[in-house]
Design a protein around this motif. Structure first.
Motif, mmCIF file in Angstrom:
data_model
loop_
_atom_site.group_PDB
_atom_site.id
_atom_site.type_symbol
_atom_site.label_atom_id
_atom_site.label_comp_id
_atom_site.label_asym_id
_atom_site.label_seq_id
_atom_site.Cartn_x
_atom_site.Cartn_y
_atom_site.Cartn_z
ATOM 1 N N VAL A 220 0.861 -1.178 0.000
ATOM 2 C CA VAL A 220 0.000 0.000 0.000
ATOM 3 C C VAL A 220 0.899 1.230 0.000
ATOM 4 O O VAL A 220 1.814 1.350 0.816
ATOM 5 N N VAL A 221 0.653 2.123 -0.931
ATOM 6 C CA VAL A 221 1.471 3.327 -1.049
ATOM 7 C C VAL A 221 1.439 4.110 0.262
ATOM 8 O O VAL A 221 0.367 4.368 0.824
ATOM 9 N N GLY A 222 2.610 4.468 0.755
ATOM 10 C CA GLY A 222 2.694 5.250 1.982
ATOM 11 C C GLY A 222 2.923 4.425 3.225
ATOM 12 O O GLY A 222 3.165 4.995 4.302
ATOM 13 N N ASP A 223 2.865 3.093 3.111
ATOM 14 C CA ASP A 223 3.212 2.226 4.235
ATOM 15 C C ASP A 223 4.736 2.220 4.346
ATOM 16 O O ASP A 223 5.413 1.707 3.453
ATOM 17 N N PRO A 224 5.299 2.769 5.415
ATOM 18 C CA PRO A 224 6.756 2.910 5.464
ATOM 19 C C PRO A 224 7.506 1.592 5.528
ATOM 20 O O PRO A 224 8.706 1.550 5.246
ATOM 21 N N VAL A 225 6.828 0.497 5.881
ATOM 22 C CA VAL A 225 7.504 -0.793 5.929
ATOM 23 C C VAL A 225 7.752 -1.324 4.520
ATOM 24 O O VAL A 225 8.842 -1.831 4.221
ATOM 25 N N ALA A 226 6.779 -1.188 3.644
ATOM 26 C CA ALA A 226 6.899 -1.728 2.283
ATOM 27 C C ALA A 226 7.135 -0.657 1.230
ATOM 28 O O ALA A 226 7.522 -0.977 0.102
ATOM 29 N N ASN A 227 6.891 0.610 1.557
ATOM 30 C CA ASN A 227 7.070 1.718 0.613
ATOM 31 C C ASN A 227 7.608 2.927 1.381
ATOM 32 O O ASN A 227 6.904 3.901 1.604
ATOM 33 N N THR A 228 8.853 2.815 1.798
ATOM 34 C CA THR A 228 9.466 3.848 2.625
ATOM 35 C C THR A 228 9.593 5.157 1.851
ATOM 36 O O THR A 228 10.037 5.174 0.705
ATOM 37 N N GLN A 229 9.187 6.240 2.494
ATOM 38 C CA GLN A 229 9.327 7.564 1.904
ATOM 39 C C GLN A 229 10.620 8.202 2.409
ATOM 40 O O GLN A 229 10.834 8.308 3.623
ATOM 41 N N TRP A 230 11.473 8.613 1.485
ATOM 42 C CA TRP A 230 12.724 9.235 1.899
ATOM 43 C C TRP A 230 13.228 10.176 0.818
ATOM 44 O O TRP A 230 13.437 9.772 -0.327
ATOM 45 N N VAL A 231 13.354 11.452 1.170
ATOM 46 C CA VAL A 231 13.975 12.459 0.318
ATOM 47 C C VAL A 231 15.126 13.032 1.126
ATOM 48 O O VAL A 231 14.907 13.629 2.185
ATOM 49 N N TRP A 232 16.348 12.868 0.645
ATOM 50 C CA TRP A 232 17.512 13.149 1.470
ATOM 51 C C TRP A 232 17.583 14.596 1.922
ATOM 52 O O TRP A 232 18.076 14.893 3.018
ATOM 53 N N TYR A 233 17.065 15.525 1.083
ATOM 54 C CA TYR A 233 17.147 16.923 1.464
ATOM 55 C C TYR A 233 15.932 17.383 2.284
ATOM 56 O O TYR A 233 15.833 18.552 2.654
ATOM 57 N N ARG A 234 15.012 16.446 2.573
ATOM 58 C CA ARG A 234 13.864 16.744 3.444
ATOM 59 C C ARG A 234 13.735 15.644 4.498
ATOM 60 O O ARG A 234 12.706 14.958 4.580
ATOM 61 N N PRO A 235 14.744 15.452 5.312
ATOM 62 C CA PRO A 235 14.717 14.326 6.256
ATOM 63 C C PRO A 235 13.601 14.421 7.291
ATOM 64 O O PRO A 235 12.976 13.414 7.617
ATOM 65 N N VAL A 236 13.349 15.618 7.816
ATOM 66 C CA VAL A 236 12.324 15.757 8.852
ATOM 67 C C VAL A 236 10.939 15.487 8.269
ATOM 68 O O VAL A 236 10.126 14.754 8.852
ATOM 69 N N ALA A 237 10.655 16.074 7.106
ATOM 70 C CA ALA A 237 9.357 15.841 6.465
ATOM 71 C C ALA A 237 9.192 14.368 6.095
ATOM 72 O O ALA A 237 8.092 13.798 6.243
ATOM 73 N N SER A 238 10.270 13.741 5.622
ATOM 74 C CA SER A 238 10.198 12.321 5.269
ATOM 75 C C SER A 238 9.867 11.472 6.483
ATOM 76 O O SER A 238 9.004 10.582 6.422
ATOM 77 N N LEU A 239 10.519 11.737 7.588
ATOM 78 C CA LEU A 239 10.253 10.972 8.807
ATOM 79 C C LEU A 239 8.844 11.229 9.317
ATOM 80 O O LEU A 239 8.183 10.320 9.830
ATOM 81 N N LEU A 240 8.362 12.474 9.189
ATOM 82 C CA LEU A 240 6.992 12.792 9.602
ATOM 83 C C LEU A 240 5.978 11.982 8.800
ATOM 84 O O LEU A 240 5.047 11.392 9.352
ATOM 85 N N VAL A 241 6.167 11.926 7.481
ATOM 86 C CA VAL A 241 5.240 11.190 6.619
ATOM 87 C C VAL A 241 5.332 9.690 6.892
ATOM 88 O O VAL A 241 4.315 8.985 6.930
ATOM 89 N N ASP A 242 6.542 9.180 7.109
ATOM 90 C CA ASP A 242 6.691 7.757 7.423
ATOM 91 C C ASP A 242 6.032 7.414 8.757
ATOM 92 O O ASP A 242 5.408 6.353 8.892
ATOM 93 N N LEU A 243 6.171 8.292 9.738
ATOM 94 C CA LEU A 243 5.518 8.053 11.025
ATOM 95 C C LEU A 243 4.004 8.051 10.873
ATOM 96 O O LEU A 243 3.311 7.178 11.420
ATOM 97 N N ALA A 244 3.489 9.015 10.111
ATOM 98 C CA ALA A 244 2.049 9.042 9.857
ATOM 99 C C ALA A 244 1.603 7.784 9.128
ATOM 100 O O ALA A 244 0.535 7.219 9.416
ATOM 101 N N GLY A 245 2.416 7.317 8.187
ATOM 102 C CA GLY A 245 2.071 6.099 7.453
ATOM 103 C C GLY A 245 2.066 4.881 8.340
ATOM 104 O O GLY A 245 1.223 3.986 8.177
ATOM 105 N N PHE A 246 2.990 4.822 9.284
ATOM 106 C CA PHE A 246 3.015 3.683 10.203
ATOM 107 C C PHE A 246 1.768 3.672 11.080
ATOM 108 O O PHE A 246 1.157 2.618 11.300
ATOM 109 N N VAL A 247 1.373 4.841 11.564
ATOM 110 C CA VAL A 247 0.217 4.937 12.458
ATOM 111 C C VAL A 247 -1.092 4.726 11.699
ATOM 112 O O VAL A 247 -1.994 4.029 12.180
#
Length: 481
Positions: A220-247
Motif C-alpha cells: 500500500v502506497v505510503g506504508d513505510p515498511v513496504a514503501n518507505t518515503q525518503w527524500v535526502w534533502y527533506r529528512p524531517v518531512a520524510s520521517l513525519l510522513v513515514d511516522l504518519a504512514g506507520f500509524v
C-alpha cells in the motif's frame, strides 16, 4: 471445510507449538481478495497465516483475505526486542530484558514453522494452498519459501503483505545507506540488514514448466515498511510522513490493508482507491500489487476525526489528500525506483479480476478519459502530464495511470497552498505566503500555487512555465485555479 481434511499434520504441533487451526473465519467474505487473486475456478483449500509483530489488528485485516476458507495461524513470538514483547511472557513484564527475542530471532521461529508446514504438505496432488504473512510475518514467510522452494509447487501461493524486504521497503532503503551507519544500528536492535528480497529466489525449475509457486507482494502506497518515503534533502518531512504512514496505514487492522476486498467498515469511506485494479509489476516469479490510498497525513487527520467523533466523507479525504500532496508528494513504487533488477510492468493480472467499487476517475466514462488524454501537455519531469477534462478541471496523470499520487521524486499535485478548506492545508504554506517548492532527485521543481480552492493543479514548474503549458492545451481546455 475442516482443516484436518486438507492440511497434513506436522510433527511437533501437538499443542499448537507451530500453528493453531480455525476451520472457518470471516464468514461472508468468500469471493473477495483471494478469489480475485487465484481465480474463481481455483478454490482455496486452506490459508496459512503468519501474523505481524504483536499483531493486535490481525483479524480485521486478514479475515477478508481468508474468507470462508479453513485457516492455520502460525505460532511464533511476534516480538521486537527491546520494545515489543509480542507473545513472549517477559521477565517482570519488561520487553528489553534478554528473555524477549529480537526481531530477527522471532522471524526465524516463524520461518521454521512455515517451513515445517510446507514440507509436510509437499507433493500433494490437489488443493490450492495460500500462505500469507504480514510485516514481520511476511519476512518470515518469504524466507521460509526461499529455503523450502523444493517443497512448493504451482498449487502454492505465497502472499507477502507489507514485506519489509519489498524492493521499495525499509530494508531495501536501509541497504542503500552507508554500511558503516545502517548495519551497526540495525544490529543493535537485532535486525539484519539483508536488503530487498530476490524476486526469483523461489524458482526451483527452469521457470518454464509451471511448477514454481506464485509469489505475490502486496504494497500500500505510503506504508513505510513496504514503501518507505525518503527524500535526502527533506529528512524531517520524510520521517513525519513515514511516522504518519506507520500509524495510519501499517498499524490499524481495519485500515487500507483490511480493505483489499473493496469493502469498507459501515459508515466509513473506502480507503483503497484502486482495490479493483491494483497497479502490478513483475520480476522473477513475483508479482507486485501496488494499492493506492490517501496520503498518510490525510489518513492521520481522519484518525483524529474518528477519535473525537467528527464526521467526514470521501470528499473531505480528497481535500486533505490534495493538501498533503502539496506539502510532500508521495513516492510511488515504480520499476524505475525498485531496488532490485528486472522489475517491469505486468501485462497479465496475477489472477482473476476483482470486482468492487471504482474510484472516481475510473467511474468517468471512457470518452471522458479519452478527451482528457487528448489534452495531455508535457510539463516538468518525464511521465508527468497535465490534462484538462470536459468540465475544465485539471487532472494529474502519471505513468502508472493513477490519478492520485505522483511517481517517485515528482512535484506535488494538490490544491493550492494555503487553502482554508483543509485542516492540513497550512502545511503547504511557506512563511512568506509565497509558493512552496522542492527539488526532486531528477532536478525538477514542484511548486504549489498560493491560491485557494480544491481544484487539482500541476506544479512541476514555476507559474510562468505553467502558463506556457496551458497555452498549448486545446482551446476547450480551461485553466484550473
Amino acid at each position: 471445510m475442516a482443516l484436518a481434511d486438507v492440511l497434513q499434520p506436522v510433527a511437533g504441533n501437538d499443542a499448537g507449538q507451530l500453528y493453531t487451526a480455525v476451520d472457518a473465519v470471516g464468514a461472508g467474505n468468500a469471493g473477495g481478495y483471494l478469489t480475485g487473486l487465484v481465480g474463481a475456478g481455483n478454490p482455496v483449500a486452506v490459508v496459512i497465516v503468519t501474523p505481524g509483530t504483536d499483531d493486535v489488528g490481525l483479524h480485521p485485516r486478514v479475515d477478508p483475505i481468508v474468507g470462508d476458507a479453513a485457516a492455520a495461524y502460525v505460532t511464533y513470538p511476534e516480538s521486537f526486542w527491546p520494545i515489543i514483547a509480542g507473545n513472549t511472557d517477559p521477565l517482570l513484564g519488561l520487553p528489553f530484558l534478554p528473555s524477549v527475542k529480537t526481531y530477527q530471532e522471532s522471524a526465524a521461529v516463524g520461518a521454521a514453522a512455515n517451513g515445517a508446514v510446507m514440507i509436510a504438505n509437499a507433493g500433494r496432488e490437489s488443493g490450492t494452498f495460500v500462505y500469507t504473512g504480514y510485516s514481520q510475518g511476511a519476512e518470515a514467510l518469504g524466507d521460509a519459501a526461499e529455503a523450502q522452494r523444493a517443497s512448493l509447487s504451482d498449487k502454492d501461493w505465497i502472499v507477502l503483505v507489507s514485506d519489509p524486504r519489498s524492493p521499495w521497503g525499509i530494508k531495501a532503503t536501509a541497504d542503500r545507506l552507508p554500511a558503516l551507519l545502517a548495519t551497526p544500528l540495525m544490529g543493535l536492535l537485532g535486525v539484519e540488514n539483508n536488503g530487498a528480497r530476490d524476486p526469483g529466489a523461489t524458482i526451483e525449475s527452469d521457470g518454464q514448466d509451471g511448477t514454481d509457486p506464485h509469489m505475490v507482494s502486496v504494497i500500500v502506497v505510503g506504508d513505510p515498511v513496504a514503501n518507505t518515503q525518503w527524500v535526502w534533502y527533506r529528512p524531517v518531512a520524510s520521517l513525519l510522513v513515514d511516522l504518519a504512514g506507520f500509524v495510519a496505514i501499517h498499524s490499524p487492522g481495519d485500515g487500507p490493508y483490511g480493505q483489499l476486498d473493496c469493502q469498507a467498515p459501515a459508515g466509513k469511506p473506502l480507503l483503497v482507491t484502486n482495490c479493483d485494479a491494483p497497479t502490478e509489476y513483475q520480476a522473477g516469479n513475483t508479482t507486485y500489487q501496488v494499492y493506492d490510498t490517501y496520503h498518510p497525513l490525510a489518513l492521520l487527520t481522519a484518525q483524529v476525526y474518528d477519535a473525537v467523533g467528527l464526521p467526514y466523507d470521501a470528499a473531505d479525504l480528497a481535500d486533505w489528500d490534495a493538501a498533503a500532496e502539496a506539502f510532500y508528494p508521495m513516492q510511488h513504487p515504480t520499476p524505475g525506483t525498485a531496488l532490485v533488477d528486472g522489475v517491469t510492468e505486468k501485462t497479465e493480472p496475477a489472477g482473476g479480476s476483482q470486482t468492487g467499487p471504482q474510484n472516481e476517475l475510473q467511474n468517468e466514462p471512457e470518452t471522458a478519459i479519452d478527451a482528457a488524454a487528448n489534452a495531455l501537455v508535457q510539463a516538468g519531469s518525464a511521465g508527468r502530464h497535465t490534462a484538462v477534462d470536459e468540465d475544465g478541471e485539471v487532472l494529474v496523470r502519471s505513468q502508472s495511470g493513477s490519478a492520485r499520487h505522483g511517481q517517485a521524486g515528482e512535484g506535488p499535485a494538490g490544491p493550492a497552498a494555503g487553502s482554508d478548506t483543509s485542516p492540513i492545508g497550512e502545511l503547504a504554506d511557506d512563511s512568506s505566503g509565497t509558493d512552496s517548492s522542492g527539488t526532486d532527485s531528477s532536478g525538477t521543481d514542484g511548486s504549489a500555487a498560493g491560491t485557494s480552492g480544491p481544484d487539482i493543479s500541476l506544479a512541476d514548474s514555476a507559474a510562468d512555465d505553467s502558463g506556457a503549458a496551458r497555452e498549448q492545451a486545446t482551446p476547450e481546455a480551461e485553466s484550473a485555479g
